[in-house]
Write a protein that holds these residues in place. Structure first.
Motif, PDB file in Angstrom:
ATOM      1  N   ARG A   1       0.838  -1.215  -0.141  1.00  0.00           N
ATOM      2  CA  ARG A   1       0.025   0.056   0.049  1.00  0.00           C
ATOM      3  C   ARG A   1       0.890   1.308  -0.117  1.00  0.00           C
ATOM      4  O   ARG A   1       0.339   2.415  -0.036  1.00  0.00           O
TER       5      ARG A   1
ATOM      6  N   ASP B   1      -3.467  -7.485  -3.922  1.00  0.00           N
ATOM      7  CA  ASP B   1      -3.894  -7.149  -2.145  1.00  0.00           C
ATOM      8  C   ASP B   1      -4.630  -7.929  -1.550  1.00  0.00           C
ATOM      9  O   ASP B   1      -5.301  -7.417  -0.833  1.00  0.00           O
TER      10      ASP B   1
ATOM     11  N   PRO C   1      -0.353   4.374  -2.491  1.00  0.00           N
ATOM     12  CA  PRO C   1      -0.354   3.100  -3.215  1.00  0.00           C
ATOM     13  C   PRO C   1      -0.089   3.171  -4.584  1.00  0.00           C
ATOM     14  O   PRO C   1      -0.342   4.333  -5.301  1.00  0.00           O
TER      15      PRO C   1
END
Length: 306
Positions: free
Chosen positions: A112, A210, A279
């Protein structure tokens, strides 16, 4: 080897485990390459395996050199510890749990925050998945700030040598989730990070990006909303391939691109800050400022654009 000696020199742990790692790789190579029982992207390709081993050596060397400096900081902070914790079976398990929790947030931050992703992207840049992928690490983790995430454990009162030992033990255990030879592990899938969960983490399928940051325990992902089960066949790698087996290129490709973008004239401080720390793919710069990058493929996804 004497265990107390290993605690005094925790950097030796991965060397002690190395024979087990090589046995696992030999078995996986035999079933995958010789017997053809594993997918094509589980094969051992000499150029990539050599790159992975060189990256591991560079990573280990950087960790040892940096450790000489960080040891003084850890010991200084240990002098300000909140509790005097005597190591025994229970406190060791508590340290393992605490370190795994810290690892989750380090790993999540590494996806991130672009600065940290610039180091971590090395591990994700392979389009294959086998045990040798676990060796694919970056020498830039110390600069990216990985060591900051273990400071709370030292401040709480865990001896720095034990902290480093558990960090490396966690890393060693993660070696075993980098394989396609194991499909599911039944009820263990609910508690532990498994090969199935970690295959998802290495996927560039939109729903897998993610997800599953776990080190040893998958419970953190279930608690904090980052869990995704393996359903669709995993496509490994990143959406901006490095296309190189040169370990230097693999290590510095994202640092090069990031610094080139942040040094462009005409950007505000906020834009430069976001290029470094937001990010990936979420810097909100106009495409003309980034040579069309903002409108690239999969630009709606943030963490694996590089």
């Amino acid at each position: 080897m004497d265990f107390n000696l290993l605690i005094s020199h925790p950097e030796w742990l991965l060397l002690v485990l190395a024979p087990l790692f090589f046995i696992c790789m030999a078995l996986e190579w035999f079933f995958g390459d010789r017997l053809r029982r594993l997918p094509e992207n589980a094969r051992y390709r000499p150029a990539e395996v050599f790159c992975n081993f060189v990256l591991a050596g560079m990573h280990q060397g950087a960790d040892i050199l940096t450790g000489l400096l960080l040891a003084k900081l850890y010991l200084w902070l240990f002098g300000w510890r909140l509790f005097d914790i005597e190591m025994n079976g229970w406190t060791f398990l508590l340290l393992m749990l605490g370190q795994d929790f810290c690892y989750y947030w380090f790993h999540r931050a590494s996806h991130r925050c672009r600065w940290m992703w610039a180091a971590h992207v090395v591990h994700h840049s392979s389009e294959n998945m086998n045990f040798s992928t676990a060796f694919r690490q970056s020498l830039m983790y110390p600069l990216a700030g990985m060591w900051l995430f273990w400071l709370p454990l030292v401040i709480i009162g865990f001896d720095p040598n034990w902290v480093v030992f558990v960090v490396l033990l966690n890393l060693g255990l993660q070696f075993f989730v980098h394989t396609q030879a194991i499909k599911r592990l039944g009820p263990l899938e609910w508690i532990f990070n498994t090969p199935s969960h970690h295959r998802v983490h290495h996927g560039r399928n939109p729903q897998y990006i993610d997800k599953n940051y776990a080190g040893v325990l998958i419970i953190w992902d279930r608690l904090f909303g980052s869990f995704e089960p393996e359903r669709e066949t995993v496509r490994y790698g990143i959406t901006k391939p490095v296309n190189s087996f040169n370990p230097v290129t693999v290590t510095f490709a994202e640092w090069r691109d990031m610094l080139a973008e942040v040094s462009r004239p005409g950007l505000s401080f906020r834009q430069r800050w976001r290029l470094l720390f937001a990010p990936p793919a979420s810097q909100e710069l106009p495409s003309s400022s980034l040579g069309g990058y903002a409108d690239g493929p999969d630009s709606s996804k943030e963490a694996k654009e590089y």
